[in-house]
Scaffold this motif. Structure first.
Motif, PDB file in Angstrom:
ATOM      1  N   LEU A   1      78.632 -13.579  27.169  1.00  0.00           N
ATOM      2  CA  LEU A   1      78.675 -12.861  25.908  1.00  0.00           C
ATOM      3  C   LEU A   1      79.391 -13.673  24.835  1.00  0.00           C
ATOM      4  O   LEU A   1      80.521 -14.117  25.028  1.00  0.00           O
ATOM      5  CB  LEU A   1      79.387 -11.520  26.120  1.00  0.00           C
TER       6      LEU A   1
ATOM      7  N   PHE B   1      69.163 -11.058  38.130  1.00  0.00           N
ATOM      8  CA  PHE B   1      70.574 -11.086  37.776  1.00  0.00           C
ATOM      9  C   PHE B   1      71.219  -9.731  38.028  1.00  0.00           C
ATOM     10  O   PHE B   1      70.674  -8.691  37.640  1.00  0.00           O
ATOM     11  CB  PHE B   1      70.755 -11.442  36.296  1.00  0.00           C
TER      12      PHE B   1
ATOM     13  N   GLU C   1      61.866 -13.600  29.403  1.00  0.00           N
ATOM     14  CA  GLU C   1      62.489 -12.360  28.918  1.00  0.00           C
ATOM     15  C   GLU C   1      63.324 -11.706  30.010  1.00  0.00           C
ATOM     16  O   GLU C   1      63.136 -11.960  31.186  1.00  0.00           O
ATOM     17  CB  GLU C   1      61.406 -11.373  28.418  1.00  0.00           C
TER      18      GLU C   1
ATOM     19  N   PHE D   1      77.606 -11.120  33.857  1.00  0.00           N
ATOM     20  CA  PHE D   1      76.447 -11.414  34.698  1.00  0.00           C
ATOM     21  C   PHE D   1      76.805 -12.355  35.833  1.00  0.00           C
ATOM     22  O   PHE D   1      77.684 -13.216  35.704  1.00  0.00           O
ATOM     23  CB  PHE D   1      75.343 -12.075  33.863  1.00  0.00           C
ATOM     24  N   GLY D   2      76.086 -12.210  36.933  1.00  0.00           N
ATOM     25  CA  GLY D   2      76.138 -13.199  37.998  1.00  0.00           C
ATOM     26  C   GLY D   2      75.264 -14.390  37.648  1.00  0.00           C
ATOM     27  O   GLY D   2      74.610 -14.416  36.597  1.00  0.00           O
ATOM     28  N   THR D   3      75.235 -15.361  38.548  1.00  0.00           N
ATOM     29  CA  THR D   3      74.490 -16.596  38.288  1.00  0.00           C
ATOM     30  C   THR D   3      73.025 -16.499  38.679  1.00  0.00           C
ATOM     31  O   THR D   3      72.252 -17.407  38.399  1.00  0.00           O
ATOM     32  CB  THR D   3      75.127 -17.779  39.027  1.00  0.00           C
TER      33      THR D   3
ATOM     34  N   TYR E   1      68.774  -7.055  36.446  1.00  0.00           N
ATOM     35  CA  TYR E   1      67.757  -7.504  35.510  1.00  0.00           C
ATOM     36  C   TYR E   1      66.871  -8.537  36.188  1.00  0.00           C
ATOM     37  O   TYR E   1      67.325  -9.314  37.042  1.00  0.00           O
ATOM     38  CB  TYR E   1      68.397  -8.129  34.268  1.00  0.00           C
TER      39      TYR E   1
ATOM     40  N   PHE F   1      65.139  -4.966  32.318  1.00  0.00           N
ATOM     41  CA  PHE F   1      66.029  -4.068  33.039  1.00  0.00           C
ATOM     42  C   PHE F   1      65.299  -3.438  34.220  1.00  0.00           C
ATOM     43  O   PHE F   1      64.158  -2.975  34.085  1.00  0.00           O
ATOM     44  CB  PHE F   1      66.530  -2.970  32.096  1.00  0.00           C
TER      45      PHE F   1
ATOM     46  N   PHE G   1      70.164 -15.151  23.690  1.00  0.00           N
ATOM     47  CA  PHE G   1      69.531 -13.845  23.792  1.00  0.00           C
ATOM     48  C   PHE G   1      70.300 -12.829  22.967  1.00  0.00           C
ATOM     49  O   PHE G   1      71.529 -12.737  23.037  1.00  0.00           O
ATOM     50  CB  PHE G   1      69.512 -13.356  25.247  1.00  0.00           C
TER      51      PHE G   1
ATOM     52  N   TYR H   1      74.148 -13.174  23.610  1.00  0.00           N
ATOM     53  CA  TYR H   1      74.489 -13.885  24.835  1.00  0.00           C
ATOM     54  C   TYR H   1      73.903 -15.285  24.769  1.00  0.00           C
ATOM     55  O   TYR H   1      72.906 -15.523  24.090  1.00  0.00           O
ATOM     56  CB  TYR H   1      73.874 -13.190  26.057  1.00  0.00           C
TER      57      TYR H   1
ATOM     58  N   PHE I   1      74.189  -3.180  36.968  1.00  0.00           N
ATOM     59  CA  PHE I   1      72.815  -3.320  36.497  1.00  0.00           C
ATOM     60  C   PHE I   1      72.142  -4.478  37.226  1.00  0.00           C
ATOM     61  O   PHE I   1      72.784  -5.460  37.612  1.00  0.00           O
ATOM     62  CB  PHE I   1      72.790  -3.655  34.994  1.00  0.00           C
TER      63      PHE I   1
ATOM     64  N   GLN J   1      72.591 -18.370  27.592  1.00  0.00           N
ATOM     65  CA  GLN J   1      72.249 -18.603  28.990  1.00  0.00           C
ATOM     66  C   GLN J   1      72.160 -20.096  29.232  1.00  0.00           C
ATOM     67  O   GLN J   1      71.352 -20.786  28.615  1.00  0.00           O
ATOM     68  CB  GLN J   1      70.920 -17.940  29.358  1.00  0.00           C
TER      69      GLN J   1
ATOM     70  N   TYR K   1      74.336  -7.255  20.768  1.00  0.00           N
ATOM     71  CA  TYR K   1      75.054  -8.304  21.487  1.00  0.00           C
ATOM     72  C   TYR K   1      74.325  -9.635  21.334  1.00  0.00           C
ATOM     73  O   TYR K   1      73.107  -9.664  21.217  1.00  0.00           O
ATOM     74  CB  TYR K   1      75.097  -7.986  22.998  1.00  0.00           C
TER      75      TYR K   1
ATOM     76  N   GLY L   1      72.594 -22.316  35.788  1.00  0.00           N
ATOM     77  CA  GLY L   1      73.603 -22.106  36.818  1.00  0.00           C
ATOM     78  C   GLY L   1      74.790 -21.256  36.406  1.00  0.00           C
ATOM     79  O   GLY L   1      75.731 -21.101  37.184  1.00  0.00           O
ATOM     80  N   MET L   2      74.757 -20.694  35.173  1.00  0.00           N
ATOM     81  CA  MET L   2      75.932 -19.944  34.718  1.00  0.00           C
ATOM     82  C   MET L   2      75.621 -18.510  34.333  1.00  0.00           C
ATOM     83  O   MET L   2      76.505 -17.801  33.875  1.00  0.00           O
ATOM     84  CB  MET L   2      76.583 -20.649  33.522  1.00  0.00           C
ATOM     85  N   GLY L   3      74.406 -18.069  34.496  1.00  0.00           N
ATOM     86  CA  GLY L   3      74.096 -16.709  34.101  1.00  0.00           C
ATOM     87  C   GLY L   3      74.214 -16.558  32.588  1.00  0.00           C
ATOM     88  O   GLY L   3      74.212 -17.529  31.833  1.00  0.00           O
ATOM     89  N   LEU L   4      74.346 -15.331  32.126  1.00  0.00           N
ATOM     90  CA  LEU L   4      74.489 -15.043  30.700  1.00  0.00           C
ATOM     91  C   LEU L   4      75.955 -14.794  30.364  1.00  0.00           C
ATOM     92  O   LEU L   4      76.653 -14.115  31.116  1.00  0.00           O
ATOM     93  CB  LEU L   4      73.672 -13.793  30.323  1.00  0.00           C
TER      94      LEU L   4
ATOM     95  N   PRO M   1      70.796   0.972  29.302  1.00  0.00           N
ATOM     96  CA  PRO M   1      70.658  -0.462  29.590  1.00  0.00           C
ATOM     97  C   PRO M   1      70.468  -1.272  28.315  1.00  0.00           C
ATOM     98  O   PRO M   1      70.015  -0.762  27.292  1.00  0.00           O
ATOM     99  CB  PRO M   1      69.402  -0.517  30.453  1.00  0.00           C
ATOM    100  N   LEU M   2      70.789  -2.528  28.401  1.00  0.00           N
ATOM    101  CA  LEU M   2      70.535  -3.438  27.290  1.00  0.00           C
ATOM    102  C   LEU M   2      69.056  -3.787  27.247  1.00  0.00           C
ATOM    103  O   LEU M   2      68.443  -4.079  28.276  1.00  0.00           O
ATOM    104  CB  LEU M   2      71.355  -4.716  27.458  1.00  0.00           C
ATOM    105  N   HIS M   3      68.511  -3.767  26.034  1.00  0.00           N
ATOM    106  CA  HIS M   3      67.154  -4.245  25.781  1.00  0.00           C
ATOM    107  C   HIS M   3      67.282  -5.627  25.147  1.00  0.00           C
ATOM    108  O   HIS M   3      67.956  -5.778  24.126  1.00  0.00           O
ATOM    109  CB  HIS M   3      66.409  -3.302  24.828  1.00  0.00           C
ATOM    110  N   PHE M   4      66.641  -6.607  25.761  1.00  0.00           N
ATOM    111  CA  PHE M   4      66.784  -7.985  25.314  1.00  0.00           C
ATOM    112  C   PHE M   4      65.597  -8.436  24.479  1.00  0.00           C
ATOM    113  O   PHE M   4      64.454  -8.007  24.700  1.00  0.00           O
ATOM    114  CB  PHE M   4      66.905  -8.917  26.518  1.00  0.00           C
ATOM    115  N   GLY M   5      65.892  -9.358  23.544  1.00  0.00           N
ATOM    116  CA  GLY M   5      64.838 -10.094  22.885  1.00  0.00           C
ATOM    117  C   GLY M   5      64.319 -11.184  23.804  1.00  0.00           C
ATOM    118  O   GLY M   5      64.809 -11.351  24.926  1.00  0.00           O
ATOM    119  N   ASN M   6      63.335 -11.931  23.332  1.00  0.00           N
ATOM    120  CA  ASN M   6      62.702 -12.952  24.171  1.00  0.00           C
ATOM    121  C   ASN M   6      63.435 -14.275  24.194  1.00  0.00           C
ATOM    122  O   ASN M   6      63.016 -15.198  24.884  1.00  0.00           O
ATOM    123  CB  ASN M   6      61.253 -13.170  23.731  1.00  0.00           C
TER     124      ASN M   6
END
Lengths: 117, 113
Positions: free
Chosen positions: B45, A91, A44, A107-109, A37, A47, B90, B35, A35, B37, B33, B40-43, B101-106
């Motif tokens: 879980l 991402f 926010e 996820f990547g960074t 993003y 996708f 998140f 997550y 994926f 954030q 889910y 420098g480390m991404g997301l 796909p995942l739908h994320f909140g704000n």
């Protein structure tokens, strides 16, 4: 070991040009999903595009395409005709294993893209 | 469509305080889910749920608890906040369909002092 590697912390591109954001992944599974993003400065997560490991054709969604090279374990995002609104963090993420919906993503960074006029 | 709604948007806690982050989705999604954030480390879980009444640990579950008493809600609790839990949180959800796909909140920006 990193499961998802995005080696470009930042990228610059001029408006209307194409840009490729790199993503390599590491998995021993035969079935997986990839994926992309977008995260604008507002925060926010949006996708963009999905590629399944068994999909024979590269995924495309409007100006976004995914250059999937399975042997190289790469899943690069190509944005054609960049727009100022494309400036954001991007991402790459992977789900390992077969799934009927549940997506436990790694996820990547991220890569920060800046589009200039 | 509201999609995925997270409350609150911002919160400042003192070390040792507790709080609950609420996530609500109106898309009838099976999976939810949480997550975090960090720069420098991404997301990463924290916890996830594959259905009402079920939860499981993700990559970084220590210091957090979750509950999913109703299908549309997924709560993330911090019983005793620590500065290391300063992060952006998140919530996400998706449906029972391959490639969904995942739908994320704000997001919720939490600072622990």
């Amino acid at each position: 070991a990193q499961k998802i590697t995005q080696t470009q912390p930042g990228m610059f591109v001029q408006e209307k040009e194409a840009v490729t954001l790199d993503c390599t992944y590491d998995t021993s599974d035969q079935s997986y999903g990839l994926f992309w993003y977008k995260q604008p400065s507002s925060g926010e997560m949006i996708f963009l595009i999905y590629q399944g490991s068994y999909d024979e054709q590269n995924a495309t969604e409007g100006r976004y395409s995914l250059n999937f090279q399975k042997a190289r374990k790469s899943a690069n995002l190509v944005i054609s005709a960049s727009q100022l609104g494309d400036s954001a963090m991007y991402f790459c993420a992977m789900r390992e294993g077969r799934s009927t919906g549940f997506q436990k993503l790694v996820f990547g960074t991220g890569t920060r893209l800046l589009v200039s006029p | 469509n509201a999609g995925v709604t997270q409350t609150p948007k911002f919160r400042v806690l003192k070390t040792g305080q507790s709080m609950t982050l609420l996530c609500a989705q109106d898309m009838n999604h099976e999976y939810m889910y949480w997550y975090r954030q960090d720069p420098g480390m991404g997301l990463r879980l924290i916890h996830y749920s594959v259905g009402e009444g079920t939860t499981a640990k993700g990559e970084v579950p220590d210091g957090y608890n979750v509950s999913r008493l109703k299908k549309q809600n997924f709560l993330l609790g911090l019983e005793s906040a620590a500065p290391s839990q300063t992060s952006v949180y998140f919530c996400a959800s998706n449906q029972n369909r391959q490639g969904s796909p995942l739908h994320f909140g704000n997001g919720t920006r939490l600072t622990v002092t």
